[in-house]
Motif scaffolding. Structure first.
Motif, mmCIF file in Angstrom:
data_model
loop_
_atom_site.group_PDB
_atom_site.id
_atom_site.type_symbol
_atom_site.label_atom_id
_atom_site.label_comp_id
_atom_site.label_asym_id
_atom_site.label_seq_id
_atom_site.Cartn_x
_atom_site.Cartn_y
_atom_site.Cartn_z
ATOM 1 N N ILE A 164 0.846 -1.189 0.000
ATOM 2 C CA ILE A 164 0.000 0.000 0.000
ATOM 3 C C ILE A 164 0.888 1.249 0.000
ATOM 4 C CG2 ILE A 164 -1.939 -1.169 1.082
ATOM 5 C CD1 ILE A 164 -1.141 0.066 3.745
ATOM 6 N N ALA B 263 -0.999 5.625 3.269
ATOM 7 C CA ALA B 263 -1.848 4.608 3.881
ATOM 8 C C ALA B 263 -1.095 3.861 4.976
ATOM 9 C CB ALA B 263 -2.347 3.639 2.813
ATOM 10 N N ASN C 293 -7.872 -1.831 -3.278
ATOM 11 C CA ASN C 293 -8.843 -0.735 -3.191
ATOM 12 C C ASN C 293 -10.254 -1.228 -2.929
ATOM 13 O OD1 ASN C 293 -7.329 1.656 -3.395
ATOM 14 N ND2 ASN C 293 -7.186 1.475 -5.622
ATOM 15 N N ALA D 86 -10.735 0.614 2.512
ATOM 16 C CA ALA D 86 -10.310 1.489 1.410
ATOM 17 C C ALA D 86 -11.488 2.129 0.692
ATOM 18 C CB ALA D 86 -9.450 0.700 0.435
ATOM 19 N N HIS E 126 -12.095 5.101 0.430
ATOM 20 C CA HIS E 126 -11.629 6.328 -0.213
ATOM 21 C C HIS E 126 -10.992 6.053 -1.567
ATOM 22 C CE1 HIS E 126 -7.829 4.813 1.297
ATOM 23 N NE2 HIS E 126 -8.269 4.914 2.547
ATOM 24 N N LEU F 32 -5.738 3.909 -1.623
ATOM 25 C CA LEU F 32 -4.826 3.102 -0.819
ATOM 26 C C LEU F 32 -3.467 2.939 -1.489
ATOM 27 C CD1 LEU F 32 -5.399 1.676 1.925
ATOM 28 C CD2 LEU F 32 -5.624 -0.459 0.652
#
Length: 657
Positions: free
Chosen positions: A180, A184, A449, A454, A456, A459
């Motif tokens: 990642i 992150a 992701n 994750a 958002h 990542l």
């Protein structure tokens, strides 16, 4: 939201290279240059404010209450700032002029309530009504729900299962820290401690936000309604299986994992610049240190706390907290701007400022320090620069390319080693597809992701066009001394050709958006020696010209990250996007085209009395669609850069002033 375009021949106020207009151009450049020079620090750097949405200031207030370390005066100033950012419908946006964001609005509401705003007030009532109309606080994103769990507003089943034992997973496992992104990583590691042990906020006033839930939090069953893809649902099943099996984890394993997590972020605390030099990671680390019982008088804990306060921007009656600071980036771009201005006529004042800036930058280069990037490139010598004052584990190729390029243009043998190291490091950081991510090579495990954490979608740190273009911008300058870089450049150019959109533009990951991406690539192509008549360049030039507005400027909004039909379009022109478009066209051999002249005229007409320009818009994504930034330096040095290059390209005959 669409820009009003018109054939540029209809613009009646084109800039013409007459003596009078040349004088106006010179005066504009001189005023902006002098103001920029006046803002240089005694140490040699420039640093401008870096503003985000209300999430960060709200989180600062919430952190004070989590720790019961409440500075009432500072809280009042931050609350004053948050109040000014509320939309007319009660919501809070991720960027100025954007639509309301539920997570940002929840945090702003909670911060204002905990700071003492009465919930019956009009601003609080309108915010609450808006949140409820969007489904209530249960619809918040993962990081917001974790905060709510720590403040005992929702049950822990409402957040993803993030056991600290992830620290012990082998590299071959589908999830591993090295897979990642740096941001992150630094956010997640201390967060695993807080989530594993279900840390509780002190919250001395015991203030909650039960009124923001449509369904009582303990009865809510749809905390993960955002997980919709088959892969995501599969991960969710595995996550729930892990939560069910958590009681079977031996105590000694948990202790070992906790110790490893603590050691991991303690090694990277980064002094007064903080973990990862980013706010969220720094706060998580500080709160994790507190949970683990590290004494208040412990030096590392005190430094961790002080690092957070260094992000504050405090004014007379308002204050806000920045997500990070940008001195390397600001100083690199300001240096490139002043070098362009100085090409016209050497100025001792400018020369002195550039010498000071570049020598300061030279002291910030990272060479043999440990860094997470070495996980993918263990045998590559260091040579990069970070974005912030200090962030030794996390240099990035974007800052490195800008700084080293400025050093090349300085033509100072004292920087030879810095340049050599930077070029070799960037060449070695190329990903397997030919492009460049910002901080790591081959950070492309896209399936991650889809994990519940994750939501958002940010990542990872995969290669992007804008960063890749900056890398060949530098390597192109080094090609005569290093012909071995040709293969690297060719692979990157091929990557960039594959990334070009059908209409001719390129995506901007780190600046808004397609105008920024297109500027980045066209400047990179120029340095790499791609012919001006290359079909890809001509297509990009045509796209830029088609996006010019009737006032001669260009503009683009962050909404283009949600709707690609709006790329290169906005309801108004901005000096930032106009500057980028002019610079891009100049890099493509369009110095004498009417579109460039009209763009220059727009910049001249919108200069302020102090010599600078002012754009209200947020101009970059931290993470597209979920987090945006306003670089306060962009509307100061980019217009000056564009005017300077225009003057140099057109060889204007300038009168004495």
């Amino acid at each position: 939201m669409l820009n009003q375009t018109s054939p540029i021949s209809n613009v009646s106020y084109l800039f013409i290279g007459t003596t009078r207009s040349s004088s106006k151009l010179n005066c504009a450049i001189d005023r902006a240059k002098e103001h920029l020079l006046s803002l240089q620090s005694n140490e040699g750097y420039w640093v401008f404010e870096l503003e985000a949405d209300c999430t960060i200031p709200a989180e600062y207030i919430l952190m004070m209450h989590y720790m019961d370390e409440i500075n009432e005066s500072l809280q009042t100033k931050i609350a004053n700032y948050i109040r000014t950012q509320q939309n007319s419908d009660g919501s809070y946006s991720l960027y100025q002029g954007g639509s309301g964001d539920i997570s940002c609005t929840i945090k702003a509401y909670y911060a204002m309530k905990i700071a003492g705003d009465p919930i019956q007030s009009v601003p609080m009532t309108s915010a609450r009504d808006w949140i409820l109309s969007q489904g209530g606080a249960a619809r918040a994103n993962v990081l917001t729900r974790i905060m709510l769990a720590m403040f005992e507003q929702i049950p822990w089943r409402g957040v993803p299962f993030i056991p600290v034992e992830v620290m012990l997973l082998p590299k071959w496992f589908p999830f591993h820290l090295e897979k990642i992104s740096y941001w992150a990583r630094t956010v997640l590691v201390p967060l695993t401690i807080l989530c594993t042990f279900k840390a509780k906020a002190r919250n001395p006033k015991k203030i909650g936000i039960a009124e923001l839930f449509v369904t009582a939090p303990d009865k809510e069953k749809n905390y993960f309604s955002h997980v919709t893809t088959p892969l995501g649902k599969g991960f969710l099943v595995l996550e729930r299986m892990g939560r069910f099996m958590e009681p079977l984890i031996p105590g000694f394993v948990r202790k070992r994992a906790t110790r490893k997590a603590l050691n991991w972020f303690i090694e990277r605390l980064n002094g007064l610049d903080g973990l990862g030099a980013i706010f969220t990671a720094m706060v998580n680390a500080y709160e994790a240190m507190d949970y683990l019982g590290i004494p208040v008088d412990n030096e590392q804990r005190q430094i961790a706390r002080a690092s957070i306060d260094r992000l504050l921007v405090i004014k007379d009656d308002m204050a806000y907290c920045q997500p990070c600071v940008s001195p390397i980036w600001d100083t690199g771009l300001a240096s490139l701007t002043l070098q362009e201005i100085d090409r016209h006529q050497k100025d001792p004042h400018t020369q002195k400022a550039l010498k000071s800036a570049l020598h300061w930058l030279a002291t910030k280069q990272l060479k043999d320090e440990p860094g997470d990037w070495r996980n993918q490139r263990p045998n590559l010598p260091g040579g990069g620069w970070a974005f912030q004052f200090g962030n030794s584990y996390y240099p990035d190729v974007d800052d490195t390319a800008v700084v080293a390029y400025a050093m090349i243009q300085a033509d100072n043998k004292n920087f030879a080693d810095n340049i050599e190291r930077a070029g070799a490091w960037i060449a070695g950081m190329q990903s397997s597809n030919g492009g460049y991510g910002a901080f790591d090579a081959d950070n492309t495990h896209f399936y991650l992701n889809h994990i519940p954490f994750a939501d958002h979608g940010a990542l990872l740190d995969p290669p992007t066009a804008d960063v890749s273009a900056r890398c060949i911008m530098l390597l192109g300058k080094l090609l005569k001394q290093h012909p071995e870089y040709q293969t690297v450049i060719d692979r990157c150019i091929e990557y960039l050709r594959n990334q070009q959109e059908m209409d001719g533009c390129w995506f901007g990951r780190w600046g808004t958006n397609y105008i920024y991406g297109t500027w980045s690539v066209l400047v990179g192509f120029e340095s790499a020696g791609v012919p001006k008549n290359d079909p890809g360049i001509r297509k990009a030039v045509a796209w830029l010209k088609s996006r010019q507005r009737v006032d001669g400027g260009w503009g683009e909004g962050n909404y283009s990250y949600n709707n690609t039909k709006c790329r290169g379009q906005f309801y108004t022109s901005t000096v930032f996007h106009t500057s980028l478009a002019v610079l891009a066209l100049l890099a493509s051999g369009e110095a004498r085209c009417p579109e460039v002249k009209a763009g220059v005229n727009y910049l001249l007409n919108n200069q302020q009395a102090d010599g600078f320009w002012k754009d209200p818009s947020f101009n970059a994504p931290g993470f597209p669609k979920v987090f945006y930034l306003k670089y306060h330096g962009y509307d100061k040095f980019f217009p000056l850069w564009a005017l300077g290059r225009y003057r140099n390209e057109n060889r204007l005959s300038l009168p004495n002033h």
